[in-house]
Scaffold this motif. Structure first.
Motif, PDB file in Angstrom:
ATOM      1  N   VAL A 289      51.418  34.711  41.566  1.00  0.00           N
ATOM      2  CA  VAL A 289      51.932  35.528  40.459  1.00  0.00           C
ATOM      3  C   VAL A 289      53.226  36.224  40.867  1.00  0.00           C
ATOM      4  N   ASP A 290      54.080  36.488  39.876  1.00  0.00           N
ATOM      5  CA  ASP A 290      55.303  37.248  40.138  1.00  0.00           C
ATOM      6  C   ASP A 290      54.983  38.734  39.945  1.00  0.00           C
TER       7      ASP A 290
ATOM      8  N   VAL B  44      49.633  47.640  43.191  1.00  0.00           N
ATOM      9  CA  VAL B  44      48.634  47.891  42.143  1.00  0.00           C
ATOM     10  C   VAL B  44      48.574  46.718  41.153  1.00  0.00           C
ATOM     11  N   VAL B  45      49.721  46.059  40.911  1.00  0.00           N
ATOM     12  CA  VAL B  45      49.703  44.833  40.095  1.00  0.00           C
ATOM     13  C   VAL B  45      48.722  43.833  40.719  1.00  0.00           C
ATOM     14  N   LEU B  46      48.833  43.671  42.031  1.00  0.00           N
ATOM     15  CA  LEU B  46      47.984  42.684  42.713  1.00  0.00           C
ATOM     16  C   LEU B  46      46.509  43.092  42.700  1.00  0.00           C
ATOM     17  N   MET B  47      46.245  44.393  42.692  1.00  0.00           N
ATOM     18  CA  MET B  47      44.856  44.841  42.545  1.00  0.00           C
ATOM     19  C   MET B  47      44.353  44.483  41.139  1.00  0.00           C
ATOM     20  N   GLY B  48      45.251  44.531  40.156  1.00  0.00           N
ATOM     21  CA  GLY B  48      44.905  44.108  38.797  1.00  0.00           C
ATOM     22  C   GLY B  48      44.520  42.639  38.761  1.00  0.00           C
ATOM     23  N   VAL B  49      45.305  41.806  39.455  1.00  0.00           N
ATOM     24  CA  VAL B  49      44.998  40.370  39.523  1.00  0.00           C
ATOM     25  C   VAL B  49      43.639  40.164  40.211  1.00  0.00           C
ATOM     26  N   LEU B  50      43.442  40.878  41.306  1.00  0.00           N
ATOM     27  CA  LEU B  50      42.190  40.750  42.064  1.00  0.00           C
ATOM     28  C   LEU B  50      40.984  41.168  41.212  1.00  0.00           C
TER      29      LEU B  50
ATOM     30  N   GLU C  81      33.073  47.126  37.519  1.00  0.00           N
ATOM     31  CA  GLU C  81      33.463  47.576  36.183  1.00  0.00           C
ATOM     32  C   GLU C  81      34.957  47.925  36.152  1.00  0.00           C
ATOM     33  N   LEU C  82      35.600  47.626  35.026  1.00  0.00           N
ATOM     34  CA  LEU C  82      37.013  47.955  34.841  1.00  0.00           C
ATOM     35  C   LEU C  82      37.246  49.452  35.053  1.00  0.00           C
ATOM     36  N   ASP C  83      36.331  50.237  34.531  1.00  0.00           N
ATOM     37  CA  ASP C  83      36.448  51.686  34.600  1.00  0.00           C
ATOM     38  C   ASP C  83      36.530  52.183  36.059  1.00  0.00           C
ATOM     39  N   SER C  84      35.766  51.528  36.897  1.00  0.00           N
ATOM     40  CA  SER C  84      35.749  51.892  38.314  1.00  0.00           C
ATOM     41  C   SER C  84      37.113  51.657  38.967  1.00  0.00           C
TER      42      SER C  84
ATOM     43  N   ASP D 273      47.151  47.049  34.578  1.00  0.00           N
ATOM     44  CA  ASP D 273      46.870  46.292  33.349  1.00  0.00           C
ATOM     45  C   ASP D 273      47.667  44.992  33.312  1.00  0.00           C
ATOM     46  N   LEU D 274      48.970  45.078  33.688  1.00  0.00           N
ATOM     47  CA  LEU D 274      49.812  43.873  33.676  1.00  0.00           C
ATOM     48  C   LEU D 274      49.279  42.841  34.667  1.00  0.00           C
ATOM     49  N   GLY D 275      48.819  43.318  35.807  1.00  0.00           N
ATOM     50  CA  GLY D 275      48.240  42.411  36.807  1.00  0.00           C
ATOM     51  C   GLY D 275      46.986  41.749  36.272  1.00  0.00           C
ATOM     52  N   ARG D 276      46.172  42.528  35.600  1.00  0.00           N
ATOM     53  CA  ARG D 276      44.911  42.012  35.064  1.00  0.00           C
ATOM     54  C   ARG D 276      45.130  40.978  33.968  1.00  0.00           C
ATOM     55  N   GLU D 277      46.275  41.125  33.269  1.00  0.00           N
ATOM     56  CA  GLU D 277      46.581  40.174  32.185  1.00  0.00           C
ATOM     57  C   GLU D 277      47.190  38.866  32.705  1.00  0.00           C
TER      58      GLU D 277
END
Lengths: 577, 191
Positions: free
Chosen positions: B130-131, B147-153, B161-164, B186-190
């Motif tokens: 991912v970029d 933090v983007v990469l934590m979103g991807v992970l 849970e997402l909340d966690s 959020d961007l990472g998760r998407e």
């Protein structure tokens, strides 16, 4: 309540819960965070300070202990070399309030100049040493160390290694036990170590070791876990974790929480219950030698190594003969060594020193990175302070031949630590040596600790600052010059001028560390691609923000802090603010 | 369950330590025993950095070695290549496509290898590239790559849970940049 804590953080928590009230340390990876975390507790409960060096820190702890306070100092393994002097005699005086020294060894040398095993110090100084294997034990053993210290009237060493200090695991916390200060009573026989008293105390120390061996046999700090009768493992600290990970229930374990003095009967009994007994210990063969001395047959360093860290795979491979498998890419992967940061004030000095081709006697700190390509400026690195005394010796050894073409470089914190006495030697015993203090107003490599030269204490409060210029004059160095290492031409002029002088001189290259939050940076510089001839002159300073290209150099604007060093090297006016 | 092992690798200054703290925090909250291991000091100065996160019912060693990682999160391509040998057979690597030249490449003593991601794919290794730098910039700061990469992970790692995750991000990043980092997550998760 339980929370994830670094081993070092858990030690600090243990100090707090144990009612420690005086902490004095000098930073050193991997021990630094103990004192940083300790300083987050209220100052009126647990006073903390950065001392100029480990010897001072240890003596502060000795004094506080004599006063009746529970006291503490922390250091890395090489720091204990510096603090060895007070340690060996504090072993004879014993304590009033409990006293603990934490020493963090660095197997694998992640951030150290050697790989020494501090357990030798516990043996040599005849003091007990505890070794935790995770963060919970870091806290528990720190507290236990104070009980042992007061019960047996001895300083106690808490031995850590990098993986224990810098790993986080769960720790449950308890309340602080306030220790009331006992009345101070003068006790010459106990606290004045002149021969007549020390001769009597040595007898006490030897008896204390026998008492501690009994404690090691029965107290429960050393534990046996019986599983298989085929394989037995003796281990302490992180090696116990590696062994458990590798062997699980396939082996039985004798886990040593106390690594000096070692039990004898407990080991003999364990040995009698297993078919093959292994000692798994990183660095030196201390447990193994102890076993052999007591007629216990073990396998150790003939299978393992004296160098580096072990990890679980090594234990698995040696004891079970099993290996993990993995894929690799068929491609050369360039190394990524640590480098001086973009905007680092040391870079300009090293560039000039390389240009002048002088011999550079180096020291311990971020500026040791001046030895790396492309600057490759440093000739020697030995220990804290050795740049200055080493240069004096070098110049005496070469009968003055190198006096105009050699310098010492040392950071402000390292100069405070042990450079001052070396500079006194140059002034007193007269070599025409040139010393450069790289004054970046912080202890950099260990992660930004204040020091006696930067005007702030451990709490960030204003403190007295050593005036380096006045200090140099006071000890007999008459030629003292301050220069901004961000100005290459001026730095070159000053260094040349001082090298030419027929007297010792001190140059203070003064510019704060580029990573300090108080430093305001200019916007990133940019390269005019029309003017850039790709001559790579600017690349000679080894700045990570400058990136080579086929047609021209580019500047990485996420790294560049606008120091302007590269601009001063560009002959084509291609680098702009 | 067996103990699981995740490595976070990158370049000193990219915020790998903070990422490992977020991950340690969510795994701890999920009730696992967790050990996080990091190396400080020399390696912070632009060098190759690595942190280990191990979790399960009982964790002994805090260290991950070659052939032992279930997952690797790499903050930079070359570091993905450097640590690929640490991946277990069947493991997954998430990598940022960003390239940061190490000093031997900067000085011209070595070349930055081409086609790292394809070479990893050719080995039959599961790779998610991912970029993260562009996403971080879009969120408001190039420093939010971690933090983007934590979103991807968070999408790949089951059972949390997402909340966690959101709470851990809030707890671990500086107060001033919580919003930027939540957006980065959020961007990472998407992705």
């Amino acid at each position: 309540m339980s929370e994830l804590m670094l081993g070092n953080q858990a030690v600090a928590r243990g100090l707090y819960e144990a009612g420690v009230s005086v902490v004095s340390s000098y930073p050193g990876t991997p021990s630094t965070e103990i004192t940083e975390f300790a300083s987050k507790y209220p100052e009126d409960e647990m006073y903390c300070e950065w001392a100029p060096n480990e010897k001072v820190a240890c003596e502060v702890a000795v004094g506080a202990s004599i006063a009746g306070a529970r006291s503490f100092c922390a250091m890395k393994h090489v720091g204990l070399n510096v603090a060895a002097d007070p340690l060996f005699t504090a072993s004879y005086t014993g304590v009033n309030g409990g006293m603990v020294i934490a020493v963090a060894d660095d197997p694998g040398m992640h951030s150290s100049q050697n790989e020494q095993d501090s357990r030798h110090y516990a043996i040599a100084a005849k003091v007990p040493m505890l070794e935790p294997s995770d963060s919970q034990e870091c806290k528990d053993y720190a507290k236990l160390a104070y009980e042992i210290s007061e019960k047996f009237d001895t300083p106690v060493i808490l031995r850590l290694t990098t993986r224990v200090s810098h790993s986080q695991s769960a720790v449950s916390t308890e309340d602080r036990i306030e220790k009331a200060l006992p009345v101070y009573e003068k006790n010459i026989a106990k606290n004045v170590m002149v021969p007549a008293n020390a001769i009597k105390k040595h007898i006490v120390v030897e008896q204390r070791t026998l008492d501690l061996i009994s404690y090691a046999e029965t107290s429960g700090i050393n534990t046996v876990e019986m599983n298989s009768a085929e394989i037995g493992v003796i281990a302490s600290g992180i090696c116990y974790q590696y062994a458990k990970e590798a062997l699980g229930d396939k082996a039985s374990y004798l886990k040593l929480g106390m690594v000096n003095p070692l039990p004898i009967e407990l080991i003999k009994d364990f040995a009698s219950k297993v078919k093959v007994l292994y000692v798994v210990e990183e660095l030196d063969d201390i447990i193994e030698t102890h076993c052999r001395k007591n007629g216990i047959e073990v396998k150790g360093k003939e299978l393992f190594t004296l160098q580096g860290e072990y990890f679980q795979s090594k234990v698995k491979q040696v004891i079970l003969g099993e290996k993990d498998e993995w894929e690799t890419l068929d491609t050369d992967i360039p190394v990524r060594p640590p480098v001086l940061c973009a905007g680092c004030p040391h870079r300009g000095v090293f560039y000039i020193l390389k240009k002048l081709g002088v011999m550079v006697s180096g020291d311990i700190g971020c500026y040791t990175l001046g030895a790396a390509a492309p600057l490759s400026a440093i000739d020697t690195t030995v220990c804290m302070g050795a740049s200055i005394s080493g240069l004096h010796g070098f110049n005496k050894g070469r009968k003055g031949e190198y006096e105009g073409k050699s310098v010492a470089v040392i950071g402000d914190s390292t100069f405070m630590h042990s450079g001052i006495t070396s500079l006194v030697d140059i002034a007193y015993n007269r070599s025409n040596s040139t010393v450069i203090v790289l004054d970046n107003s912080i202890t950099g490599m260990t992660g930004h600790q204040n020091n006696p030269a930067n005007g702030k204490n451990i709490y960030g409060d204003p403190a007295s600052a050593v005036n380096l210029e006045a200090l140099a004059h006071a000890i007999g160095i008459n030629s003292v010059t301050v220069v901004d290492p961000g100005d290459l031409a001026e730095t070159e002029r000053v260094i040349k001028e001082e090298l030419a002088k027929a007297e010792p001189s001190l140059i203070i290259a003064r510019k704060p560390c580029a990573l300090l939050k108080t430093v305001k940076h200019k916007p990133p510089f940019r390269i005019d691609s029309d003017k850039c001839k790709n001559c790579k002159s600017c690349m000679r300073i080894g700045c990570p923000a400058l990136v080579a290209g086929d047609k021209c150099i580019t500047i990485d604007n996420t790294l560049c802090v606008g120091c302007g060093l590269c601009e001063q090297l560009c002959k084509f006016d291609a680098i702009k603010e | 369950m067996d103990t699981k092992s995740i490595m976070i690798v990158g370049v000193g200054g990219q915020g790998t330590l903070l990422a490992s703290r977020i991950l340690g925090s969510v795994l701890g909250d999920a009730g696992y025993e967790v050990k996080v291991s990091e190396v400080h000091g020399m390696s912070q100065r632009g060098g190759s950095v690595v942190t280990y996160i191990r979790y399960g019912e009982k964790v002994y060693s805090p260290v991950i070695e070659k052939g032992q990682a279930d997952m690797i999160v790499s903050f930079e391509q070359l570091e993905a290549a450097r640590y690929i040998a640490y991946l277990k057979k069947g493991g997954t690597i998430i990598t940022n496509t960003q390239k940061i030249s190490p000093m031997p490449v900067i000085t011209g003593a070595a070349e930055y290898p081409d086609g790292i991601i394809d070479k990893i794919k050719d080995k039959g290794i599961n790779i998610i590239a991912v970029d993260a730098l562009s996403a971080a910039e879009k969120a408001g700061s190039s420093r939010a790559v971690n933090v983007v990469l934590m979103g991807v992970l968070s999408k790949v790692l089951s059972g949390i849970e997402l909340d966690s995750w959101k709470k851990a991000v809030e707890k671990c990043v500086p107060a001033k940049v919580i919003d930027i980092n939540q957006k980065a997550f959020d961007l990472g998760r998407e992705m």
